[in-house]
Design an enzyme around this catalytic site. Structure first.
Site, PDB file in Angstrom:
ATOM      1  CB  CYS A 295      25.291  81.173  84.867  1.00  0.00           C
ATOM      2  SG  CYS A 295      26.630  81.472  86.103  1.00  0.00           S
ATOM      3  CB  ALA A 296      21.831  84.434  81.131  1.00  0.00           C
ATOM      4  N   GLY A 297      24.142  82.448  79.737  1.00  0.00           N
ATOM      5  CA  GLY A 297      24.532  81.909  78.310  1.00  0.00           C
ATOM      6  C   GLY A 297      24.460  80.495  78.335  1.00  0.00           C
ATOM      7  N   PRO A 298      23.761  79.803  77.158  1.00  0.00           N
ATOM      8  CG  PRO A 298      23.432  78.441  75.532  1.00  0.00           C
ATOM      9  CD  PRO A 298      23.795  78.549  76.977  1.00  0.00           C
ATOM     10  N   GLY A 300      18.807  79.690  76.721  1.00  0.00           N
ATOM     11  CA  GLY A 300      17.609  79.000  76.627  1.00  0.00           C
ATOM     12  C   GLY A 300      16.747  79.047  77.908  1.00  0.00           C
ATOM     13  CE  LYS A 301      18.938  75.009  82.695  1.00  0.00           C
ATOM     14  NZ  LYS A 301      20.200  74.878  81.513  1.00  0.00           N
ATOM     15  CG  ASP A 346      32.944  87.413  87.634  1.00  0.00           C
ATOM     16  OD1 ASP A 346      32.275  86.266  87.765  1.00  0.00           O
ATOM     17  OD2 ASP A 346      34.240  87.267  87.733  1.00  0.00           O
ATOM     18  CG  ASP A 363      22.452  76.009  84.332  1.00  0.00           C
ATOM     19  OD1 ASP A 363      22.994  75.125  84.730  1.00  0.00           O
ATOM     20  OD2 ASP A 363      21.849  75.902  83.182  1.00  0.00           O
ATOM     21  CB  CYS A 416      24.128  70.394  82.631  1.00  0.00           C
ATOM     22  SG  CYS A 416      23.555  68.895  81.207  1.00  0.00           S
TER      23      CYS A 416
END
Length: 485
Positions: A295-298, A300-301, A346, A363, A416
């Protein structure tokens, strides 16, 4: 010699005062426009405010002090909205829901100036009434004037004593009004944090503080020392926990830094850095060549993981479901020296084969209750029922992450949010196969605390919950799981 025309005399023979057009205050107009966007379009202040400030700065008379005041007015009003609503409600003879939202925004802006800043009372009332004349009209400006004069009669302490129930009578409602959080959020945070009154008050107060801007030096491409030198010793501090973090203590514009413009560094909360570093540092059995950010967006990680993977010769696949967020990931990873790929996919219906990866970060989307310092409007926008909407997605993403990793590989489940329904309960349900049609998954929890070396107050483990008041980070959660069979 001709005489100047006179305005007709008012009743009683008194001369009517000439009409004065209201003066537009660019700072308060900007703040009002931002608040309306947050309310009408469900926008986020951290996305709305920067372009408004850039536009305002084109006028040379709008300086850095104006920008700082506008920022304080917007964020301060949003953070303390619950408290100000209670105070405003005590000063009017109708329910708040019957007051037009634009009028409430002007009143809240005025209340913040009166109760939350050092602006003199007369100036706060006068400026707010002028704003009301411009955006609401003279009629409703009189209403604004009357309400704000009532608010100005007491300070914040006196108002809280009047509008908040005593702690001993209703602890959660007291905390909700005093610290400006919805009651259900207070209850959820308290359940997750545990402990007595002092801890939850410290947490709620930390949510209302303006967070520092934190930079990340992407390994192999930049260093914390470079960023410290670029920002300046008087304006920057090393990160508390991450070796790649630099805190811009005096604010500043990250985009002005060469390393940020070139993508060698970025803006990233230290909690997010710690989550990525922990996943990268936990040992895996056997090969360590293929990493996944599911779940890479946006981005940063993903950018931090890509830099770490490049140093080890590993490949990173960054997957994001939303096309516009996938483009942000591509931008964040541009220039990374190691092999990587960004795809739009997805994570609950992945295109990759089971057992394809050695490390997986998932994430997951969540309520965002861990980032209320940065997105204060989220506390008023979220509802308890939102948890039910996220629950199937969070469990589905974690199941697919555990399927994607090979035996001996490691998954990091992160979110988060400190809400137990989005953290431990999700992990326990997936491991035990709770839910129709699901079987237990052969994986074990790894104690994540040793992989956040030097970070205090991490609890009993094996998972980790970070806190704003204890760690100076967003309230990030991390569980590390090793696939066993």
């Amino acid at each position: 010699m001709s005489e100047q025309p006179r305005r007709p005399a008012a009743a009683g023979g008194k001369q009517a005062k000439p009409y004065r057009r209201p003066k537009k205050d660019p700072v308060r107009m900007l703040a009002f426009e931002a608040l309306r966007a947050v309310d009408e379009r469900a926008a986020y202040a951290n996305l709305v405010l920067p372009p408004l400030l850039r536009k305002a700065r084109k006028d040379e008379s709008f300086d850095a002090r104006d920008a700082a005041l506008a920022t304080e007015l917007v964020y301060g009003t949003l953070r303390r909205q619950g408290t100000y609503d209670a105070v405003i409600g005590a000063c009017i003879d109708r329910p708040l829901r019957e007051v037009d939202p634009p009028v409430l925004d002007v009143l809240a802006l005025g209340a913040h100036q009166l109760l939350g800043t050092r602006i003199p009372s007369h100036a706060a009332v006068s400026a707010s009434v002028e704003l009301a004349r411009v955006v609401l009209g003279d009629g409703r400006a009189k209403f604004v004037n009357a309400v704000l004069r009532k608010i100005a009669a007491k300070d914040m302490e006196a108002w809280l004593e009047q509008v908040a129930p005593p702690y001993d009578v209703d602890a959660e409602d007291h905390l909700a009004i005093v610290h400006s959080h919805p009651r259900w959020v207070v209850s959820a945070l308290w359940d997750s944090l545990g402990g007595g009154r002092a801890g939850i008050e410290d947490l709620l107060e930390a949510d209302n503080e303006r967070p520092e801007v934190t930079l990340v030096a992407r390994p192999g491409r930049s260093t914390a020392e470079e960023l410290l030198a670029a920002v300046g010793e008087d304006s920057a501090l090393p990160g508390r926990w991450s070796p790649y973090a630099v805190r811009m203590a005096e604010g500043g514009e990250p985009g002005a830094l060469e390393a940020v413009r070139e993508g060698r560094a970025g803006v990233q909360d230290e909690g997010s850095q710690l989550v990525a570093l922990a996943l990268a540092n936990v040992p895996v059995e056997g090969r360590d060549a293929r990493w996944l950010d599911g779940c890479a967006g946006p981005g940063g990680k993903a950018a931090l993981l890509a830099a770490l993977a490049a140093q080890r010769g590993a490949f990173l696949l960054a997957s994001e479901k939303q096309p516009h967020r996938a483009r942000l990931v591509e931008k964040s990873l541009a220039g990374n020296p190691g092999p990587y790929q960004v795809i739009t996919a997805d994570g609950t219906r992945p295109p990759w084969l089971p057992g394809s990866f050695d490390r997986v970060l998932m994430d997951v989307p969540c309520t965002g209750l861990g980032a209320l310092r940065r997105r204060p409007e989220a506390r008023w926008r979220r509802r308890p029922e939102d948890l039910e909407g996220f629950a199937p997605l969070q469990r589905g993403l974690l199941r697919e992450a555990l399927s994607a990793v090979r035996i001996g590989g490691v998954v990091g489940y992160a979110t988060c949010s400190p809400h137990l329904a989005e953290t431990r309960v999700v992990v326990e349900d997936v491991l035990k196969g709770r839910g129709a049609g699901h079987e237990p998954i052969a994986a074990e929890l790894i104690d994540a605390r040793p992989y956040m070396e030097g970070v205090p107050a991490l609890g009993d483990g094996p998972d980790v919950q970070l806190w704003p008041h204890l760690h100076g980070t967003d309230a990030m959660y991390l569980a590390l799981l090793r696939r066993t069979a």
